[in-house]
Design a protein around this motif. Structure first.
Motif, mmCIF file in Angstrom:
data_model
loop_
_atom_site.group_PDB
_atom_site.id
_atom_site.type_symbol
_atom_site.label_atom_id
_atom_site.label_comp_id
_atom_site.label_asym_id
_atom_site.label_seq_id
_atom_site.Cartn_x
_atom_site.Cartn_y
_atom_site.Cartn_z
ATOM 1 N N GLN A 65 0.763 -1.195 -0.111
ATOM 2 C CA GLN A 65 -0.021 0.086 -0.010
ATOM 3 C C GLN A 65 0.793 1.405 -0.076
ATOM 4 O O GLN A 65 0.365 2.294 -0.466
ATOM 5 N N GLU A 66 1.971 1.104 0.437
ATOM 6 C CA GLU A 66 2.949 2.541 0.688
ATOM 7 C C GLU A 66 4.010 2.453 -0.796
ATOM 8 O O GLU A 66 5.061 2.357 -0.330
ATOM 9 N N LYS A 67 3.626 2.817 -1.677
ATOM 10 C CA LYS A 67 4.539 2.687 -3.027
ATOM 11 C C LYS A 67 5.405 3.843 -2.778
ATOM 12 O O LYS A 67 6.813 3.377 -2.999
ATOM 13 N N VAL A 68 5.162 4.933 -2.096
ATOM 14 C CA VAL A 68 6.369 5.951 -1.964
ATOM 15 C C VAL A 68 7.266 5.836 -0.968
ATOM 16 O O VAL A 68 8.497 5.845 -1.394
ATOM 17 N N LYS A 69 6.911 4.852 0.007
ATOM 18 C CA LYS A 69 7.903 4.444 0.898
ATOM 19 C C LYS A 69 8.580 3.416 0.604
ATOM 20 O O LYS A 69 9.952 3.251 0.889
ATOM 21 N N VAL A 70 8.096 2.546 -0.355
ATOM 22 C CA VAL A 70 8.937 1.354 -1.066
ATOM 23 C C VAL A 70 9.890 2.168 -1.854
ATOM 24 O O VAL A 70 11.037 1.581 -1.901
ATOM 25 N N ILE A 71 9.262 3.010 -2.626
ATOM 26 C CA ILE A 71 10.663 3.830 -3.659
ATOM 27 C C ILE A 71 11.885 4.235 -2.869
ATOM 28 O O ILE A 71 12.931 4.162 -3.237
ATOM 29 N N LYS A 72 11.393 5.136 -1.647
ATOM 30 C CA LYS A 72 12.584 5.612 -0.822
ATOM 31 C C LYS A 72 13.389 4.485 -0.426
ATOM 32 O O LYS A 72 14.574 4.608 -0.346
#
Length: 122
Positions: A65-72
């Motif tokens: 669910q946390e795509k932005v956190k995964v990218i970081k």
């Protein structure tokens, strides 16, 4: 004739080593068997599971669910730029790092799972 194993064992206790050796040879010849202990063959199929894997590939299986956190997290782990990290996350399942030690792979897995991603170590 009934088989009396106790009588045979008592007879064997009284026999000399050379008599026992002759007995073993006679039994081997009579029954076409060998009293030698079985020896494992080196490199056999049983050894395949005993090998220790020393390098792992860290695969991003699902983003979560946390795509932005995964990218970081991918950016921090790989050292890639933001654009390349996003591209790697977008094409999941994808390999984040290849050929890393088990300790490093476990550390990366923990960091990515902390932000909701699903990771597979190969």
């Amino acid at each position: 004739m009934a088989f009396d194993k106790d009588a045979i064992i008592d007879s064997l206790k009284e026999a000399s080593i050379s008599d026992l050796n002759d007995l073993v040879k006679a039994i081997e010849e009579e029954f076409d068997v060998s009293a030698a202990a079985p020896v494992a063959v080196a490199g056999g199929a049983g050894d395949a599971g005993a090998e220790t894997k020393d390098s792992f590939d860290v695969e991003l299986t699902e983003i979560g669910q946390e795509k932005v956190k995964v990218i970081k997290a991918v950016k921090d782990i790989t050292g890639l730029g933001l654009k390349d990290s996003k591209a790697l996350v977008d094409k999941a399942p994808s390999i984040v790092k290849e050929g890393v030690s088990q300790a490093d792979a476990d550390d990366m897995k923990a960091k990515l799972e902390e932000v909701g991603a699903t990771i597979t170590l190969k």
